[in-house]
Design a protein around this motif. Structure first.
Motif, PDB file in Angstrom:
ATOM      1  N   GLU A 136      32.070   6.426 -80.802  1.00 18.36           N
ATOM      2  CA  GLU A 136      32.429   4.814 -81.026  1.00 18.36           C
ATOM      3  C   GLU A 136      33.055   4.858 -82.346  1.00 18.36           C
ATOM      4  O   GLU A 136      33.938   3.823 -82.323  1.00 18.36           O
ATOM      5  CB  GLU A 136      31.284   4.012 -80.910  1.00 18.36           C
ATOM      6  CG  GLU A 136      30.287   3.925 -81.933  1.00 18.36           C
ATOM      7  CD  GLU A 136      29.195   2.885 -81.684  1.00 18.36           C
ATOM      8  OE1 GLU A 136      28.633   2.207 -82.664  1.00 18.36           O
ATOM      9  OE2 GLU A 136      28.968   2.613 -80.436  1.00 18.36           O
TER      10      GLU A 136
ATOM     11  N   TYR B 180      34.925  -2.356 -78.439  1.00 15.91           N
ATOM     12  CA  TYR B 180      35.844  -2.945 -79.300  1.00 15.91           C
ATOM     13  C   TYR B 180      37.108  -3.603 -78.635  1.00 15.91           C
ATOM     14  O   TYR B 180      37.582  -2.930 -77.768  1.00 15.91           O
ATOM     15  CB  TYR B 180      36.125  -2.134 -80.456  1.00 15.91           C
ATOM     16  CG  TYR B 180      35.177  -1.392 -81.280  1.00 15.91           C
ATOM     17  CD1 TYR B 180      34.409  -2.259 -82.127  1.00 15.91           C
ATOM     18  CD2 TYR B 180      34.469  -0.255 -81.089  1.00 15.91           C
ATOM     19  CE1 TYR B 180      33.491  -1.810 -82.971  1.00 15.91           C
ATOM     20  CE2 TYR B 180      33.438   0.296 -82.059  1.00 15.91           C
ATOM     21  CZ  TYR B 180      32.740  -0.560 -82.869  1.00 15.91           C
ATOM     22  OH  TYR B 180      32.126  -0.194 -83.559  1.00 15.91           O
TER      23      TYR B 180
ATOM     24  N   GLN C 122      36.508   5.586 -81.847  1.00 16.73           N
ATOM     25  CA  GLN C 122      37.100   4.418 -80.962  1.00 16.73           C
ATOM     26  C   GLN C 122      37.627   3.425 -81.934  1.00 16.73           C
ATOM     27  O   GLN C 122      38.708   2.826 -82.037  1.00 16.73           O
ATOM     28  CB  GLN C 122      36.452   4.183 -79.800  1.00 16.73           C
ATOM     29  CG  GLN C 122      36.377   5.390 -78.648  1.00 16.73           C
ATOM     30  CD  GLN C 122      35.166   4.990 -77.881  1.00 16.73           C
ATOM     31  OE1 GLN C 122      34.140   4.718 -78.038  1.00 16.73           O
ATOM     32  NE2 GLN C 122      35.511   5.282 -76.418  1.00 16.73           N
ATOM     33  N   TYR C 123      36.661   3.172 -82.870  1.00 11.97           N
ATOM     34  CA  TYR C 123      37.188   2.107 -83.880  1.00 11.97           C
ATOM     35  C   TYR C 123      38.157   2.395 -84.659  1.00 11.97           C
ATOM     36  O   TYR C 123      39.263   1.566 -84.591  1.00 11.97           O
ATOM     37  CB  TYR C 123      35.832   1.554 -84.574  1.00 11.97           C
ATOM     38  CG  TYR C 123      36.076   0.872 -85.705  1.00 11.97           C
ATOM     39  CD1 TYR C 123      36.279  -0.670 -85.486  1.00 11.97           C
ATOM     40  CD2 TYR C 123      36.444   1.287 -86.978  1.00 11.97           C
ATOM     41  CE1 TYR C 123      36.444  -1.574 -86.469  1.00 11.97           C
ATOM     42  CE2 TYR C 123      36.723   0.326 -88.074  1.00 11.97           C
ATOM     43  CZ  TYR C 123      36.803  -1.179 -87.697  1.00 11.97           C
ATOM     44  OH  TYR C 123      36.984  -2.099 -88.591  1.00 11.97           O
TER      45      TYR C 123
ATOM     46  N   GLY D 139      39.344   6.048 -75.082  1.00 15.47           N
ATOM     47  CA  GLY D 139      39.325   5.340 -76.272  1.00 15.47           C
ATOM     48  C   GLY D 139      39.904   5.778 -77.222  1.00 15.47           C
ATOM     49  O   GLY D 139      40.017   5.178 -78.312  1.00 15.47           O
ATOM     50  N   PHE D 140      40.575   6.942 -77.509  1.00 14.69           N
ATOM     51  CA  PHE D 140      40.935   7.513 -78.574  1.00 14.69           C
ATOM     52  C   PHE D 140      42.016   8.692 -78.391  1.00 14.69           C
ATOM     53  O   PHE D 140      42.110   9.261 -77.345  1.00 14.69           O
ATOM     54  CB  PHE D 140      40.087   7.519 -79.621  1.00 14.69           C
ATOM     55  CG  PHE D 140      39.179   8.779 -79.429  1.00 14.69           C
ATOM     56  CD1 PHE D 140      39.410  10.206 -79.918  1.00 14.69           C
ATOM     57  CD2 PHE D 140      37.693   8.453 -78.744  1.00 14.69           C
ATOM     58  CE1 PHE D 140      38.217  10.894 -79.609  1.00 14.69           C
ATOM     59  CE2 PHE D 140      37.008   9.085 -78.540  1.00 14.69           C
ATOM     60  CZ  PHE D 140      37.120  10.499 -78.906  1.00 14.69           C
TER      61      PHE D 140
ATOM     62  N   TRP E 149      40.555   4.600 -84.246  1.00 17.53           N
ATOM     63  CA  TRP E 149      41.856   4.653 -83.576  1.00 17.53           C
ATOM     64  C   TRP E 149      42.602   3.298 -83.355  1.00 17.53           C
ATOM     65  O   TRP E 149      43.619   3.085 -83.493  1.00 17.53           O
ATOM     66  CB  TRP E 149      41.633   5.254 -82.434  1.00 17.53           C
ATOM     67  CG  TRP E 149      42.846   5.616 -81.599  1.00 17.53           C
ATOM     68  CD1 TRP E 149      43.977   6.612 -81.597  1.00 17.53           C
ATOM     69  CD2 TRP E 149      43.131   4.848 -80.300  1.00 17.53           C
ATOM     70  NE1 TRP E 149      44.757   6.322 -80.676  1.00 17.53           N
ATOM     71  CE2 TRP E 149      44.560   5.359 -79.668  1.00 17.53           C
ATOM     72  CE3 TRP E 149      42.759   3.601 -79.639  1.00 17.53           C
ATOM     73  CZ2 TRP E 149      45.254   4.871 -78.681  1.00 17.53           C
ATOM     74  CZ3 TRP E 149      43.404   3.167 -78.639  1.00 17.53           C
ATOM     75  CH2 TRP E 149      44.715   3.685 -78.230  1.00 17.53           C
ATOM     76  N   LEU E 150      41.511   2.457 -82.929  1.00 15.56           N
ATOM     77  CA  LEU E 150      41.838   1.089 -82.665  1.00 15.56           C
ATOM     78  C   LEU E 150      42.382   0.329 -84.175  1.00 15.56           C
ATOM     79  O   LEU E 150      43.496  -0.277 -84.164  1.00 15.56           O
ATOM     80  CB  LEU E 150      40.900   0.285 -82.287  1.00 15.56           C
ATOM     81  CG  LEU E 150      41.161  -1.282 -81.512  1.00 15.56           C
ATOM     82  CD1 LEU E 150      42.354  -1.201 -80.434  1.00 15.56           C
ATOM     83  CD2 LEU E 150      39.970  -1.854 -81.174  1.00 15.56           C
TER      84      LEU E 150
ATOM     85  N   GLU F 220      36.836   0.492 -72.314  1.00 14.20           N
ATOM     86  CA  GLU F 220      37.373   1.777 -72.578  1.00 14.20           C
ATOM     87  C   GLU F 220      37.395   1.833 -74.178  1.00 14.20           C
ATOM     88  O   GLU F 220      37.722   3.141 -74.516  1.00 14.20           O
ATOM     89  CB  GLU F 220      38.828   1.665 -72.078  1.00 14.20           C
ATOM     90  CG  GLU F 220      38.906   1.508 -70.504  1.00 14.20           C
ATOM     91  CD  GLU F 220      38.346   2.555 -69.606  1.00 14.20           C
ATOM     92  OE1 GLU F 220      38.518   3.918 -70.202  1.00 14.20           O
ATOM     93  OE2 GLU F 220      37.368   2.454 -68.761  1.00 14.20           O
ATOM     94  N   GLN F 221      36.809   1.265 -74.842  1.00 18.79           N
ATOM     95  CA  GLN F 221      37.080   1.369 -76.361  1.00 18.79           C
ATOM     96  C   GLN F 221      35.685   0.990 -76.999  1.00 18.79           C
ATOM     97  O   GLN F 221      35.508   0.479 -78.053  1.00 18.79           O
ATOM     98  CB  GLN F 221      38.146   0.407 -76.846  1.00 18.79           C
ATOM     99  CG  GLN F 221      39.206   0.705 -76.334  1.00 18.79           C
ATOM    100  CD  GLN F 221      40.372  -0.328 -76.654  1.00 18.79           C
ATOM    101  OE1 GLN F 221      41.591  -0.143 -76.450  1.00 18.79           O
ATOM    102  NE2 GLN F 221      39.996  -1.647 -77.035  1.00 18.79           N
TER     103      GLN F 221
END
Length: 221
Positions: free
Chosen positions: A68, A24, A71-72, A143-144, A74-75, A20-21
């Protein structure tokens, strides 16, 4: 005696999260899946994981995914950031503006006090904006989180000229991404460039409504 979880089960749990990410996952997510932190280095050394950043890994060989980088980051923000400004414009695919210096991320005002940012500063690849994004102003996608189209336009008013803002609004209306009945009262409350930009294109976008007269005659709804 504790029962050891099979490696295949640990992998299954981790893949379910990482899928889902964009592949990551964070250190905490790996621990929650059941991995021991002492084995993180081994997973990197044997080629199962790639170290993507401080506290962030990626499953090796994961294919490229659109967004992506969103998503990175946000993580990286521990889920506290929201993709915004030009980066949100690119996500909603309206207008011609693109991120200039990295991914735009709006974070709470106290985010600068987190240990990671305090120790390292803001890394290259992300542009932080301070503010609260709550309720209908944010959308959670795969993912974000990203600012809603209306909030994105309101944010954009503070960083671009009136012509670019007007073109973005017009494009958003034509693509049915922006709802004028929602944008108009929000723009009127915000005033300044947002309201001026909306007024400058009101004839152009009037055909998106039931009738031109309905748009021109009703200040709010």
């Amino acid at each position: 005696m504790a029962v050891r979880t099979p490696t295949s089960e640990l992998r299954r749990r981790l893949v379910a999260v990482a899928a889902e990410q964009a592949g990551y996952f964070s250190t905490q997510q790996a621990l929650t899946a059941g991995y021991a932190d002492a084995n993180f280095g081994r997973s990197v050394a044997n080629g199962a994981w790639e170290r993507a950043g401080r506290g962030i890994f990626r499953l090796a060989g994961w294919p490229y995914e659109q967004w992506e980088e969103y998503q990175y980051w946000w993580l990286w923000s521990n889920g506290r950031g929201v993709v915004s400004h030009q980066s949100a414009i690119a996500f909603w695919d309206i207008g011609l503006l693109q991120p200039m210096n990295g991914v735009d991320l709006t974070v709470p005002s106290d985010f600068r006090r987190t240990p990671q940012v305090a120790a390292e500063g803001v890394p290259a690849g992300v542009v932080l904006h301070r503010g609260e994004v709550e309720g209908d102003d944010r959308r959670q996608v795969r993912g974000f989180a990203v600012t809603s189209p209306v909030r994105t336009v309101l944010d954009l008013a503070g960083v671009v000229d009136g012509d670019h803002l007007a073109r973005t609004i017009a494009d958003g209306v034509r693509r049915n991404v922006l709802d004028l009945w929602t944008l108009r009262p929000a723009a009127k409350r915000a005033g300044g460039r947002t309201w001026a930009a909306l007024e400058s294109i009101r004839l152009e976008v009037a055909d998106q409504l039931r009738s031109e007269a309905e748009f021109l005659e009703h200040p709010t709804r």
